[in-house]
Design an enzyme around this catalytic site. Structure first.
Site, PDB file in Angstrom:
ATOM      1  N   SER A 294      34.217  36.676  45.419  1.00  0.00           N
ATOM      2  CA  SER A 294      35.310  36.140  46.230  1.00  0.00           C
ATOM      3  C   SER A 294      34.970  36.286  47.705  1.00  0.00           C
ATOM      4  O   SER A 294      34.228  37.215  48.092  1.00  0.00           O
ATOM      5  CB  SER A 294      36.597  36.911  45.932  1.00  0.00           C
ATOM      6  OG  SER A 294      37.598  36.658  46.901  1.00  0.00           O
TER       7      SER A 294
ATOM      8  N   TYR B 234      40.883  44.531  44.863  1.00  0.00           N
ATOM      9  CA  TYR B 234      40.243  43.257  44.535  1.00  0.00           C
ATOM     10  C   TYR B 234      39.021  43.036  45.427  1.00  0.00           C
ATOM     11  O   TYR B 234      37.943  42.667  44.958  1.00  0.00           O
ATOM     12  CB  TYR B 234      41.254  42.129  44.718  1.00  0.00           C
ATOM     13  CG  TYR B 234      40.753  40.748  44.389  1.00  0.00           C
ATOM     14  CD1 TYR B 234      40.785  40.273  43.080  1.00  0.00           C
ATOM     15  CD2 TYR B 234      40.276  39.906  45.391  1.00  0.00           C
ATOM     16  CE1 TYR B 234      40.338  38.997  42.769  1.00  0.00           C
ATOM     17  CE2 TYR B 234      39.829  38.626  45.094  1.00  0.00           C
ATOM     18  CZ  TYR B 234      39.866  38.176  43.785  1.00  0.00           C
ATOM     19  OH  TYR B 234      39.419  36.906  43.478  1.00  0.00           O
TER      20      TYR B 234
END
Length: 279
Positions: A141, A154
């Site tokens: 990401s 995350y």
């Protein structure tokens, strides 16, 4: 069925919806046999039924090693091998300030987004190493590379995916196995819709919300990421390993707004002040 992936077998975790679904559809369209490994049974079985006998659904919780191992075994038993492992399953997970982070939420985020990738690599490698060929791709990401665009845990685990991938790439290179990471920008998907719109089913809301901040005229869609996956999985990337491929409209590499695109410096000028120093 012909195509760039003809005769190959791919396993895609988190393949029932979103980016995973896009990759399933694209690799299948290019001739691959595909295993959809996901906990979302209804969506996964429906997608497999739609695409036909060349696609198999295997219910898989990537936090359970026995599930990941069984999905890899199913690919071998049903289709005769495993050529591409796409570790894509993920959750947004723990949200909130660092001083209020709930440890149980953090543990689950790590289990799905990093431990699940490690398990996918482990069980793909046990099949690929004896054959001395294969491709492993994992989803990271922009949050792995830029602070402030993702939740804390995350961001940490997605950075871990890059480090893990590069380390494994060095180990598996002598076996003819390529290991790479793909970095999608904000994609119109259920996960994104849950964060920016009215819930996981509000894809139209996600499209509208992302459209207000997108870099290239429209938001990214799963098919855009699938094109990157196809490249990394295919022969055109035969010498591509240990790389991070952003498919993010330049978010991580060119996230700023250029002063030469509009406004004061749109036309050429020369700033030729004192030559002594820039400092």
């Amino acid at each position: 069925m012909g195509g760039r992936m003809s005769g190959r077998v791919a396993l895609i975790t988190g393949g029932a919806v979103g980016i995973g679904e896009g990759a399933v559809r694209r690799l299948h369209a290019e001739g691959a046999k595909v295993v959809i490994a996901d906990v979302q049974e209804e969506a996964g079985r429906a997608l497999a039924a739609e695409l036909g006998p060349g696609v198999l659904f295997a219910r898989t919780d990537v936090t359970r090693e026995e599930d990941v191992a069984a999905a890899v075994d199913a690919a071998v038993e049903r289709f005769g091998g495993l050529d591409v492992m796409f570790n894509n399953a993920g959750i947004m997970g723990a949200l909130g300030p660092i001083d209020k982070t709930r440890t149980a939420d953090a543990d689950l985020t790590i289990a799905v987004n990093l431990r699940g990738v490690l398990l996918g690599m482990k069980h793909a490698a046990r099949v690929m190493k004896p054959r001395r060929s294969g491709v492993i791709i994992s989803t990271s990401s922009p949050a792995a590379l830029i602070g402030g665009v993702g939740a804390h845990v995350y961001s940490a685990v997605k950075a871990g995916v890059i480090g893990l991938s590069n380390s494994v790439a060095a180990e598996l290179r002598p076996y003819g196995i390529r290991v790479n990471t793909i970095v999608p920008g904000a994609v119109v998907s259920a996960m994104t819709a849950e964060v920016v719109a009215g819930g996981v089913d509000d894809l139209a809301g996600a499209e509208e919300a992302l459209g207000r901040t997108c870099f290239m005229g429209r938001p990214l869609r799963p098919a855009d990421i699938a094109a990157g996956v196809l490249y990394l999985a295919g022969d055109d990337a035969a010498f591509v390993t240990g790389v991070v491929l952003p498919v993010d409209a330049g978010m991580t590499g060119a996230g700023g707004t250029s002063p030469f695109a509009s406004g004061r410096y749109e036309e050429p000028v020369a700033l030729l002040g004192p030559a002594a120093s820039e400092g």
